[in-house]
Design a protein around this motif. Structure first.
Motif, mmCIF file in Angstrom:
data_model
loop_
_atom_site.group_PDB
_atom_site.id
_atom_site.type_symbol
_atom_site.label_atom_id
_atom_site.label_comp_id
_atom_site.label_asym_id
_atom_site.label_seq_id
_atom_site.Cartn_x
_atom_site.Cartn_y
_atom_site.Cartn_z
ATOM 1 N N ALA A 294 20.422 -20.504 4.409
ATOM 2 C CA ALA A 294 20.188 -19.083 4.652
ATOM 3 C C ALA A 294 18.678 -18.875 4.713
ATOM 4 N N PHE A 295 18.229 -17.897 5.485
ATOM 5 C CA PHE A 295 16.799 -17.689 5.641
ATOM 6 C C PHE A 295 16.480 -16.208 5.835
ATOM 7 N N ILE A 296 15.236 -15.878 5.551
ATOM 8 C CA ILE A 296 14.677 -14.553 5.822
ATOM 9 C C ILE A 296 13.300 -14.764 6.441
ATOM 10 N N ASP A 297 13.047 -14.117 7.568
ATOM 11 C CA ASP A 297 11.742 -14.175 8.232
ATOM 12 C C ASP A 297 11.212 -12.765 8.435
ATOM 13 N N ILE A 298 9.949 -12.572 8.060
ATOM 14 C CA ILE A 298 9.263 -11.302 8.276
ATOM 15 C C ILE A 298 7.902 -11.621 8.892
ATOM 16 N N ASP A 299 7.551 -10.933 9.965
ATOM 17 C CA ASP A 299 6.275 -11.195 10.631
ATOM 18 C C ASP A 299 5.774 -9.901 11.273
ATOM 19 N N ASN A 300 4.726 -9.311 10.699
ATOM 20 C CA ASN A 300 4.122 -8.138 11.338
ATOM 21 C C ASN A 300 2.618 -8.324 11.544
ATOM 22 N N PHE A 301 2.213 -9.585 11.784
ATOM 23 C CA PHE A 301 0.818 -9.835 12.160
ATOM 24 C C PHE A 301 0.480 -9.068 13.438
ATOM 25 N N ASN A 302 -0.779 -8.621 13.531
ATOM 26 C CA ASN A 302 -1.190 -7.911 14.743
ATOM 27 C C ASN A 302 -1.416 -8.875 15.915
ATOM 28 N N ARG A 303 -1.648 -10.173 15.619
ATOM 29 C CA ARG A 303 -1.769 -11.183 16.664
ATOM 30 C C ARG A 303 -1.466 -12.528 16.044
ATOM 31 N N LYS A 304 -1.120 -13.491 16.896
ATOM 32 C CA LYS A 304 -0.681 -14.788 16.372
ATOM 33 C C LYS A 304 -1.849 -15.644 15.892
ATOM 34 N N TYR A 305 -2.916 -15.691 16.664
ATOM 35 C CA TYR A 305 -4.052 -16.552 16.327
ATOM 36 C C TYR A 305 -5.116 -15.730 15.622
ATOM 37 N N LYS A 306 -5.483 -16.140 14.403
ATOM 38 C CA LYS A 306 -6.486 -15.457 13.601
ATOM 39 C C LYS A 306 -6.176 -13.967 13.459
ATOM 40 N N PRO A 307 -5.030 -13.608 12.878
ATOM 41 C CA PRO A 307 -4.691 -12.189 12.750
ATOM 42 C C PRO A 307 -5.690 -11.460 11.851
ATOM 43 N N LEU A 308 -5.875 -10.172 12.155
ATOM 44 C CA LEU A 308 -6.783 -9.334 11.374
ATOM 45 C C LEU A 308 -6.049 -8.524 10.318
ATOM 46 N N ASN A 309 -4.790 -8.234 10.536
ATOM 47 C CA ASN A 309 -4.025 -7.486 9.536
ATOM 48 C C ASN A 309 -2.545 -7.839 9.655
ATOM 49 N N GLY A 310 -1.805 -7.502 8.618
ATOM 50 C CA GLY A 310 -0.381 -7.800 8.552
ATOM 51 C C GLY A 310 -0.073 -8.948 7.613
ATOM 52 N N PHE A 311 1.211 -9.257 7.496
ATOM 53 C CA PHE A 311 1.641 -10.365 6.639
ATOM 54 C C PHE A 311 2.846 -11.046 7.264
ATOM 55 N N LYS A 312 3.145 -12.227 6.740
ATOM 56 C CA LYS A 312 4.271 -13.011 7.236
ATOM 57 C C LYS A 312 4.943 -13.707 6.067
ATOM 58 N N ILE A 313 6.257 -13.618 6.005
ATOM 59 C CA ILE A 313 7.034 -14.291 4.961
ATOM 60 C C ILE A 313 8.099 -15.145 5.636
ATOM 61 N N LYS A 314 8.174 -16.397 5.249
ATOM 62 C CA LYS A 314 9.229 -17.284 5.729
ATOM 63 C C LYS A 314 9.860 -17.943 4.511
ATOM 64 N N SER A 315 11.139 -17.755 4.333
ATOM 65 C CA SER A 315 11.816 -18.330 3.169
ATOM 66 C C SER A 315 13.165 -18.898 3.592
ATOM 67 N N GLU A 316 13.565 -19.956 2.901
ATOM 68 C CA GLU A 316 14.823 -20.621 3.244
ATOM 69 C C GLU A 316 15.358 -21.357 2.034
ATOM 70 N N ILE A 317 16.663 -21.382 1.913
ATOM 71 C CA ILE A 317 17.324 -22.242 0.939
ATOM 72 C C ILE A 317 18.364 -23.055 1.692
ATOM 73 N N LYS A 318 18.373 -24.356 1.421
ATOM 74 C CA LYS A 318 19.237 -25.263 2.172
ATOM 75 C C LYS A 318 19.900 -26.236 1.198
ATOM 76 N N THR A 319 21.225 -26.340 1.261
ATOM 77 C CA THR A 319 21.985 -27.299 0.461
ATOM 78 C C THR A 319 22.411 -28.448 1.361
ATOM 79 N N ILE A 320 22.096 -29.692 0.945
ATOM 80 C CA ILE A 320 22.235 -30.868 1.803
ATOM 81 C C ILE A 320 23.090 -31.908 1.093
ATOM 82 N N ALA A 321 24.076 -32.455 1.809
ATOM 83 C CA ALA A 321 24.918 -33.523 1.252
ATOM 84 C C ALA A 321 25.081 -34.620 2.295
#
Length: 480
Positions: A294-321
């Protein structure tokens, strides 16, 4: 016989073609005598406007009737003057291959709701950003104390698009991306994509996503990766491996707003890694795995390269067998991580980008492909491989990790950046190591970057207080 006249002819050509179509739709054609003025006759603007007014007044009787013909249509120049307003109905016009339900879901209009101009604009952005439509516009019609929203669409003539891109970095070498996207394949509101990266480290994926409107989209993906890596001991490479995997992924994904998405899925994966020269006797190891994630992604950077404002969250949990003896699986382990990036604007030319990362393995030790790795400076690495200044790609391995990083950049002229970078962290085999081990990993560097037409070009010089080596890293283009 002049540059201005040539440019006028070029710009007028497409206008002339569109004029014939538009002429069929008009209620009244007003043609003031302005043929003697050229494109750059700004000093004659008052005269031109006066001629238009004089010609329009000849048709005042007809113009007076037009508002009465469309009394129910609200012409809004500035929606902000209406905030907030209630929309209790939606009518979709022009859709053939996409459904009205899909349009309403992108607008977040499952039932009557109060809108602001900002929310309506965001909904229309989401709809247009789906790339199903050549253009769209809307009307608001007053109905008692609320409004009816009429969305006018023109769907794209071709459901297929072809794209290509190029990327280089010191870890994976040069890669050429070929992308084919087919919309409304098999069913409406669906998207079928093929991504192939031609490289010495090839990779690719085939994805089919069916957007079901208000409920999460259903997706299927077949993926393939192949790349070379090394195993290190005391900073020395002791052997090299060729790794490849094949995977089948079934997932649900929901886009909550323009910047937030979450999802979950099941992934079946076959991995194979071969020791190239058999220094350690690892041989050829081939295993099958099942993963729940399962994952959650949040991205509100104003630009991809060298953003001046905003934040980004990437999270994931993975069960492997890992699969053993046909349909049996050994005891699974889980890996969870959260990565938080923050952009801080110091001034128009100065910015700070920070990163915080925490990752943990819960359960028995996992096989090599699913360990946590530090090293290199690339992005979006496979599984749990994270960039870390001061060390080579996948040089450091562990079960649990924390890391913090700060980039301070200066943009002296547009699209040219000088950046000072530093990070520190821990990568330990146990949780106790975070508190009992005195080893702190670090790295720092300096880079020059240019935001080129082909994507960011950046060259970085890197070292660490833990060793005397000076490393370099070059990349061109966005990662794909």
């Amino acid at each position: 016989n002049s540059m201005i006249q040539i440019l006028e002819q070029v710009s007028s050509y497409s206008n002339a073609l569109g004029f014939k179509d538009q002429l069929k739709k008009v209620d009244l054609m007003i043609s003031p005598p302005v043929q003697r003025f050229d494109l750059t006759g700004y000093e004659m603007s008052d005269t031109i406007i006066g001629l238009g007014y004089k010609e329009a007044m000849k048709h005042i009787d007809i113009l007076d009737q037009l508002p009465k013909k469309k009394t129910e249509v609200l012409i809004v120049n500035d929606l902000r003057r209406m905030d907030p307003f209630l929309i209790n109905d939606v009518e979709v016009v022009g859709n053939e291959n996409t459904t009205s339900r899909y349009v309403r879901s992108k607008l977040k209009l499952k039932k009557p709701r109060v809108y602001t101009s900002k929310k309506l604009d965001e909904g229309l952005d989401r709809l247009y950003g789906s790339n199903y439509y050549e253009y769209l516009d809307f009307d608001l019609i007053k109905v008692d104390t609320a409004y009816k929203l009429i969305v006018n669409l023109k769907e794209r003539k071709s459901d297929m698009t072809l794209r290509t891109g190029i990327h280089y970095d010191d870890d994976f070498g040069i890669g050429i991306l070929l992308n084919v996207t087919l919309r409304n394949a098999l069913v409406s509101n669906s998207r079928f994509t093929i991504d192939a990266v031609l490289s010495e480290n090839p990779r690719g994926k085939i994805t089919y996503v069916f957007d079901r409107g208000y409920i999460p989209a259903l997706g299927f993906q077949f993926g393939f990766n192949r790349f070379g890596t090394r195993i290190y001991s005391n900073r020395e490479a002791i052997t090299s491996l060729t790794y490849q995997d094949f995977s089948l992924n079934v997932f649900l994904i929901s886009t909550i707003s323009n910047n937030y998405s979450l999802g979950a899925g099941i992934k079946f994966e076959n991995t194979n890694y071969l020791e190239d020269f058999q220094f350690l006797g690892i041989g050829n190891i081939n295993n099958n795995y099942i993963q729940y994630y399962a994952f959650i992604d949040i991205d509100n950077f104003n630009r991809k390269y060298k953003p001046l404002n905003g934040f980004k969250i990437k999270s994931e949990i993975k069960t492997i067998a890992r699969q053993v003896q046909g349909t049996q699986f050994i005891e699974p382990s889980s890996v969870a991580y959260v990565k938080y990036d923050q952009a801080i604007k110091v001034s128009k030319r100065v910015g700070i980008n920070t990163t915080l990362l925490a990752a943990a393995t819960i359960g028995p030790d996992l096989d090599l492909p699913y360990n946590i790795y530090f090293g290199g400076l690339g992005e979006n690495y496979n599984n749990f491989i994270f960039p870390f200044l001061g060390y080579k790609y996948m040089e450091l391995i562990g079960r649990n990790a924390v890391m913090g990083r700060v980039d301070l950049y200066y943009e002296p002229i547009d699209n040219h950046f000088f950046t000072v970078k530093a990070n520190a962290g821990k990568l330990e085999p146990t949780f106790d190591g975070f508190f009992n081990s005195s080893i702190i990993l670090d790295g720092y560097g300096f880079s020059y970057g240019y935001n080129s037409p082909f994507g960011p070009l950046e060259f970085t010089i890197i070292t660490s207080s833990n060793h005397s080596d000076i490393l370099s890293y070059l990349s061109l283009g966005y990662w794909f």
